[in-house]
Design a protein around this motif. Sequence first.
Motif, PDB file in Angstrom:
ATOM      1  N   UNK A 130     -26.056  48.877 -11.216  1.00 27.40           N
ATOM      2  CA  UNK A 130     -27.332  49.029 -11.455  1.00 27.40           C
ATOM      3  C   UNK A 130     -27.755  50.278 -10.192  1.00 27.40           C
ATOM      4  N   UNK A 131     -29.041  50.458 -10.578  1.00 26.73           N
ATOM      5  CA  UNK A 131     -29.643  51.447  -9.920  1.00 26.73           C
ATOM      6  C   UNK A 131     -29.562  51.343  -8.370  1.00 26.73           C
ATOM      7  N   UNK A 132     -29.787  49.961  -7.905  1.00 23.25           N
ATOM      8  CA  UNK A 132     -29.836  49.312  -6.557  1.00 23.25           C
ATOM      9  C   UNK A 132     -28.935  48.546  -6.085  1.00 23.25           C
ATOM     10  N   UNK A 133     -27.684  48.470  -6.812  1.00 23.66           N
ATOM     11  CA  UNK A 133     -26.826  47.293  -6.250  1.00 23.66           C
ATOM     12  C   UNK A 133     -25.745  47.075  -7.617  1.00 23.66           C
ATOM     13  N   UNK A 134     -25.121  46.060  -7.397  1.00 24.80           N
ATOM     14  CA  UNK A 134     -23.759  45.678  -8.300  1.00 24.80           C
ATOM     15  C   UNK A 134     -24.078  44.295  -8.566  1.00 24.80           C
ATOM     16  N   UNK A 135     -24.000  44.091 -10.008  1.00 21.51           N
ATOM     17  CA  UNK A 135     -24.348  42.417 -10.562  1.00 21.51           C
ATOM     18  C   UNK A 135     -23.051  42.262 -11.389  1.00 21.51           C
ATOM     19  N   UNK A 136     -22.790  40.783 -11.154  1.00 23.51           N
ATOM     20  CA  UNK A 136     -21.659  40.272 -11.619  1.00 23.51           C
ATOM     21  C   UNK A 136     -22.286  39.707 -13.231  1.00 23.51           C
ATOM     22  N   UNK A 137     -21.533  40.028 -14.279  1.00 22.19           N
ATOM     23  CA  UNK A 137     -22.290  39.753 -15.556  1.00 22.19           C
ATOM     24  C   UNK A 137     -21.239  38.600 -16.155  1.00 22.19           C
ATOM     25  N   UNK A 138     -21.626  37.440 -16.622  1.00 25.01           N
ATOM     26  CA  UNK A 138     -20.874  36.444 -17.202  1.00 25.01           C
ATOM     27  C   UNK A 138     -21.635  35.878 -18.416  1.00 25.01           C
ATOM     28  N   UNK A 139     -21.042  36.165 -19.641  1.00 27.86           N
ATOM     29  CA  UNK A 139     -21.577  35.777 -20.931  1.00 27.86           C
ATOM     30  C   UNK A 139     -23.055  36.159 -21.099  1.00 27.86           C
ATOM     31  N   UNK A 140     -22.943  37.576 -20.734  1.00 27.72           N
ATOM     32  CA  UNK A 140     -24.524  38.287 -20.920  1.00 27.72           C
ATOM     33  C   UNK A 140     -25.577  37.706 -19.715  1.00 27.72           C
ATOM     34  N   UNK A 141     -25.064  37.011 -18.847  1.00 32.49           N
ATOM     35  CA  UNK A 141     -25.973  36.390 -17.888  1.00 32.49           C
ATOM     36  C   UNK A 141     -25.936  37.347 -16.470  1.00 32.49           C
ATOM     37  N   UNK A 142     -26.756  37.407 -15.692  1.00 28.79           N
ATOM     38  CA  UNK A 142     -26.557  37.870 -14.348  1.00 28.79           C
ATOM     39  C   UNK A 142     -26.523  36.995 -13.460  1.00 28.79           C
ATOM     40  N   UNK A 143     -25.298  36.877 -12.836  1.00 30.38           N
ATOM     41  CA  UNK A 143     -24.921  35.420 -11.875  1.00 30.38           C
ATOM     42  C   UNK A 143     -25.019  35.873 -10.400  1.00 30.38           C
ATOM     43  N   UNK A 144     -24.612  36.914 -10.113  1.00 33.52           N
ATOM     44  CA  UNK A 144     -24.493  37.442  -8.728  1.00 33.52           C
ATOM     45  C   UNK A 144     -24.962  38.761  -8.427  1.00 33.52           C
ATOM     46  N   UNK A 145     -25.480  39.061  -7.216  1.00 31.16           N
ATOM     47  CA  UNK A 145     -25.922  40.457  -6.754  1.00 31.16           C
ATOM     48  C   UNK A 145     -25.233  40.653  -5.771  1.00 31.16           C
ATOM     49  N   UNK A 146     -24.221  41.646  -5.485  1.00 31.80           N
ATOM     50  CA  UNK A 146     -23.473  41.732  -4.438  1.00 31.80           C
ATOM     51  C   UNK A 146     -24.224  42.738  -3.440  1.00 31.80           C
ATOM     52  N   UNK A 147     -24.134  42.428  -2.063  1.00 32.49           N
ATOM     53  CA  UNK A 147     -24.821  43.035  -0.947  1.00 32.49           C
ATOM     54  C   UNK A 147     -23.778  44.300  -0.439  1.00 32.49           C
ATOM     55  N   UNK A 148     -23.912  45.515  -0.883  1.00 33.08           N
ATOM     56  CA  UNK A 148     -23.035  46.675  -0.248  1.00 33.08           C
ATOM     57  C   UNK A 148     -24.078  47.611   0.240  1.00 33.08           C
ATOM     58  N   UNK A 149     -23.584  48.439   0.860  1.00 31.17           N
ATOM     59  CA  UNK A 149     -24.176  49.631   1.427  1.00 31.17           C
ATOM     60  C   UNK A 149     -24.552  50.436   0.195  1.00 31.17           C
ATOM     61  N   UNK A 150     -25.590  51.330   0.354  1.00 29.93           N
ATOM     62  CA  UNK A 150     -25.835  52.181  -0.968  1.00 29.93           C
ATOM     63  C   UNK A 150     -25.199  53.276  -0.877  1.00 29.93           C
ATOM     64  N   UNK A 151     -24.207  53.620  -1.839  1.00 34.97           N
ATOM     65  CA  UNK A 151     -23.272  54.831  -1.737  1.00 34.97           C
ATOM     66  C   UNK A 151     -23.202  55.364  -3.237  1.00 34.97           C
ATOM     67  N   UNK A 152     -23.078  56.776  -3.276  1.00 32.36           N
ATOM     68  CA  UNK A 152     -23.206  57.543  -4.275  1.00 32.36           C
ATOM     69  C   UNK A 152     -21.906  57.302  -5.318  1.00 32.36           C
ATOM     70  N   UNK A 153     -20.676  56.786  -4.248  1.00 26.56           N
ATOM     71  CA  UNK A 153     -19.469  56.846  -4.986  1.00 26.56           C
ATOM     72  C   UNK A 153     -19.357  55.585  -6.075  1.00 26.56           C
ATOM     73  N   UNK A 154     -18.829  56.003  -6.909  1.00 29.06           N
ATOM     74  CA  UNK A 154     -18.521  54.874  -8.111  1.00 29.06           C
ATOM     75  C   UNK A 154     -17.061  54.785  -8.525  1.00 29.06           C
ATOM     76  N   UNK A 155     -16.656  53.527  -8.517  1.00 30.13           N
ATOM     77  CA  UNK A 155     -15.202  53.556  -8.843  1.00 30.13           C
ATOM     78  C   UNK A 155     -14.870  54.012 -10.245  1.00 30.13           C
ATOM     79  N   UNK A 156     -13.883  54.281 -10.750  1.00 29.50           N
ATOM     80  CA  UNK A 156     -13.547  54.932 -11.896  1.00 29.50           C
ATOM     81  C   UNK A 156     -13.561  53.623 -13.094  1.00 29.50           C
ATOM     82  N   UNK A 157     -14.610  54.032 -14.082  1.00 28.22           N
ATOM     83  CA  UNK A 157     -14.915  53.110 -15.060  1.00 28.22           C
ATOM     84  C   UNK A 157     -13.468  53.026 -15.961  1.00 28.22           C
ATOM     85  N   UNK A 158     -13.199  51.849 -16.596  1.00 30.86           N
ATOM     86  CA  UNK A 158     -12.281  51.749 -17.467  1.00 30.86           C
ATOM     87  C   UNK A 158     -12.186  52.548 -18.885  1.00 30.86           C
TER      88      UNK A 158
END
Length: 385
Positions: free
Chosen positions: A240-268
């Motif tokens: 997401x714009x300001x972070x990383x969210x774990x999605x389960x059954x179309x529900x937002x379950x967790x919001x991970x706390x990581x430093x704000x970085x422009x790098x993105x992992x390679x999408x599948x």
Amino acid sequence: MDVWKVLGRYSNVLVLSKKNSILILEINGKAPKPGESVRVWNNRVMTGKELKAKLLAHFDEELSLKVLKVPGLLEFLHDISRGFDKKYVHFVKLFVKHLVPSRFLKMNNEEKKIIMKSFPEVFESGPSSVRIRFSVKSFFEYVQKNFPINRNINEEALRRTVTLKRPILSTEEYDVYQMNEPLSKGFAGKNYMALPLSGKYLIVVFRRRNFPFVEFKLKEEPDLTFFEDFVNDKVAVEKRENGWVLIWKDREMMEFELPDKELLPRPEKLVDDDLLDAVFLLNSLLEENVRFASMPSFGVQEMWWEKDNNRVILVVNTVRFGRVVADVILEGRSLSVRFYAEKNSEELSAHSEELQKEFERLGLIAHVFFLRKDPMNWEGFNAYG
């Protein structure tokens, strides 16, 4: 005041031609019909009545000759640009510039429909509306590689804690323990995951997992079926714009706390299959020395590679700077980079010296420029308005 001939009319969009030049205007009021002649002057179209006009695009002689000589091309351009919408102008003009007319004439209607369907969707998507999802495994690999967090888990203390308890759930993949002490944040690390619940927390001990340390806030309390889906990769992590969210059954379950970085992992999946088909078909219409790509998963709307000129033009959607255009030309060891940013351009241009030094460290003679005017919309046509 010049006389133009109406080449085409699409609702409130008027396409005019004169001496191998094409003008595309948006007007208000009753439009003249194709074949009629009109006068154009000072943001006005003069017929029997004066109509206000807005310049959408101007095609010079090179582009206009192709449009005038290739049957069906004008209608095709109208359809792939959502009625010559301003944000499509650069794409349309480069497409016409590098088009091989004979290839367009051989393309069947089904192939044209694939292109016309996909490209408007690419241009409508912005950085906040594009969903970038990753598997949990890919996400933790990305964290391990890009965020060297050295905080260690007191594994011995955790092991002593859980050995005093009986698991409330035990499977071949994990054990779940309930603790009565409150926990403010959740965390994952090693093969442990701790989840804060109302007045208690759960510790999950996985048998075949190894996580980097990462903290998270629990947005919604899961039930025990969550862990089964977690180990079977039936959950996803979304950027997401300001972070990383774990999605389960179309529900937002967790919001991970990581430093704000422009790098993105390679999408599948960089692009969907429909867009891949459209990009392939569009490239089949272009000159051999030019290739086009679009990767909306990375916010890249357009990427034009002119192989003969060692030139790449990138149009990228970003959250902080809006649309960013980069025009990169490499001649031997001489590198020219021209940037345009839709907003916060001063902040981006502040990095120009640092960027130039980085290029020079690579052995390049670099020239970095920041433009005030959007090169994607600048028509360079002064005879009108």
